[in-house]
Design an enzyme around this catalytic site. Structure first.
Site, PDB file in Angstrom:
ATOM      1  N   ASP A  68       0.851  -1.201   0.000  1.00 28.67           N
ATOM      2  CA  ASP A  68       0.000   0.000   0.000  1.00 28.67           C
ATOM      3  C   ASP A  68       0.885   1.248   0.000  1.00 28.67           C
ATOM      4  O   ASP A  68       0.391   2.374  -0.054  1.00 28.67           O
ATOM      5  CB  ASP A  68      -1.009  -0.009   1.152  1.00 28.67           C
ATOM      6  CG  ASP A  68      -0.349  -0.072   2.514  1.00 28.67           C
ATOM      7  OD1 ASP A  68       0.890  -0.191   2.595  1.00 28.67           O
ATOM      8  OD2 ASP A  68      -1.098  -0.005   3.520  1.00 28.67           O
ATOM      9  N   GLU A 206       9.773  -3.839  10.339  1.00 31.24           N
ATOM     10  CA  GLU A 206      10.118  -2.528   9.772  1.00 31.24           C
ATOM     11  C   GLU A 206      10.651  -1.595  10.854  1.00 31.24           C
ATOM     12  O   GLU A 206      10.033  -1.425  11.906  1.00 31.24           O
ATOM     13  CB  GLU A 206       8.889  -1.898   9.092  1.00 31.24           C
ATOM     14  CG  GLU A 206       9.208  -0.511   8.524  1.00 31.24           C
ATOM     15  CD  GLU A 206       8.239  -0.012   7.475  1.00 31.24           C
ATOM     16  OE1 GLU A 206       7.323  -0.745   7.075  1.00 31.24           O
ATOM     17  OE2 GLU A 206       8.415   1.161   7.065  1.00 31.24           O
TER      18      GLU A 206
HETATM   19  O1  KIV Z   1       3.661  -1.100   1.601  1.00 35.04           O
HETATM   20  C1  KIV Z   1       4.844  -1.462   1.553  1.00 35.04           C
HETATM   21  O2  KIV Z   1       5.585  -1.201   0.585  1.00 35.04           O
HETATM   22  C2  KIV Z   1       5.363  -2.215   2.685  1.00 35.04           C
HETATM   23  C3  KIV Z   1       6.851  -2.452   2.731  1.00 35.04           C
HETATM   24  C4  KIV Z   1       7.529  -1.238   3.189  1.00 35.04           C
HETATM   25  C5  KIV Z   1       7.178  -3.636   3.539  1.00 35.04           C
HETATM   26  O3  KIV Z   1       4.636  -2.583   3.541  1.00 35.04           O
END
Ligand code: KIV
Length: 289
Positions: A68, A206
């Site tokens: 997202d 993260e």
């Molecule tokens: O939405 C995204 O790109 C993510 C990554 C940062 C893991 O959740």
């Protein structure tokens, strides 16, 4: 073997390397579990369209995430919060169409799963049926465990996401590093164990201190996928627009830029404009008579 039986290739977890390994079928959760067993690290990139996804698929990237992060990296929003299910279905379907081998994981966006496990199931089914993805990702540890459990019971592979969860940007007051201090570190470990217990096949960590991410990785049987979590995780994910140098302005400290596409494309557009102004384009070889 009848038409619906899995082929021998589908039945077997690959022992070849994940990066550029078996190309006759898509990467599965069993391949990722086998990679953890043999200590093979792997990469994951985000993708939001068929063309870019096809490039990464041909390069051998085993897992592509329709994140997202499309909100701020593709659709022009400031955060991931405004992204809708309809947008995720459209982007995910394009990524599936553009690829042959990578496992495609799609994010459940903000507001599409927090109400109840039933809501999570309804929207995960949309991503699998309408877009054709192989797995979904959702944010939250202990707080999301019941939803993960229901999805897994129903046959939906789930990648969890803990540590910094960008959908909570307004509650967190930004994007601070998570898991610093004893209590926060213990909570991260509890979250990691809760999503594993609920049946997640992998977990994104993260923005957490490297030492803590390494500790979580050692304690879990499922693969950990780090972003801003140091070198001790089983896999690493980067947002493609960051890693390829498309992002305008500063990128987070944890990003390594492997290309400078923004400069390359900008230069190409300037050269094109100059050729049009000067009459150098179209040249005879670009012209019909
Ligand atoms: O939405 C995204 O790109 C993510 C990554 C940062 C893991 O959740």
């Amino acid at each position: 073997m009848n038409a619906s039986s899995p082929s021998p290739a589908q039945n077997q977890a690959s022992t070849a390397t994940l990066y550029g390994g078996v190309t006759s079928r898509r990467v599965t959760v069993r391949d990722l579990a086998a990679a953890k067993q043999r200590g093979e690290k792997w990469s994951m990139l985000t993708a939001y369209d068929a063309l870019t996804a096809g490039v990464f698929d041909e390069a051998g990237t085993p897992v592509l995430l329709v994140g997202d992060s499309a909100g701020n990296c593709h659709l022009g929003y400031e955060t991931t919060v405004p992204v809708t299910m309809d947008q995720m279905v459209m982007l995910s379907a394009a990524v599936v169409r553009g690829t042959k081998r990578a496992m495609i994981v799609a994010d459940l966006p903000f507001g599409s799963y927090q109400e109840s496990p039933a809501q999570a199931m309804h929207n995960a089914a949309r991503l699998m049926k309408e877009a054709g993805v192989g797995a979904v990702k959702l944010e939250g540890g202990e707080r999301s465990a019941r939803s993960i459990e229901l999805l897994v019971e129903a046959g939906v592979p789930v990648m969890a996401h803990i540590g910094l969860t960008p959908q909570s940007v307004h509650a967190l007051g930004g994007y601070p590093v998570q898991g610093r201090g004893d209590e926060a570190a213990h909570q991260l470990l509890r979250d990691a164990k809760a999503v594993q217990q609920a049946g997640a096949f992998a977990v994104v960590l993260e923005a957490v201190p490297a030492e803590l991410a390494a500790q979580v990785t050692e304690q879990l049987a499922i693969p950990t996928v780090g972003i801003g979590a140091g070198v001790g995780t089983d896999a690493q994910v980067l947002v493609w627009t960051d890693f390829a140098g498309m992002t305008a302005g500063r990128v987070p400290k944890f990003v390594k830029q492997y290309a400078n596409l923004r400069a390359v494309l900008g230069e190409a557009a300037r050269e094109f404009a100059e050729d049009v102004r000067s009459g150098a384009f179209p040249a005879p070889e670009h012209t019909f008579h």
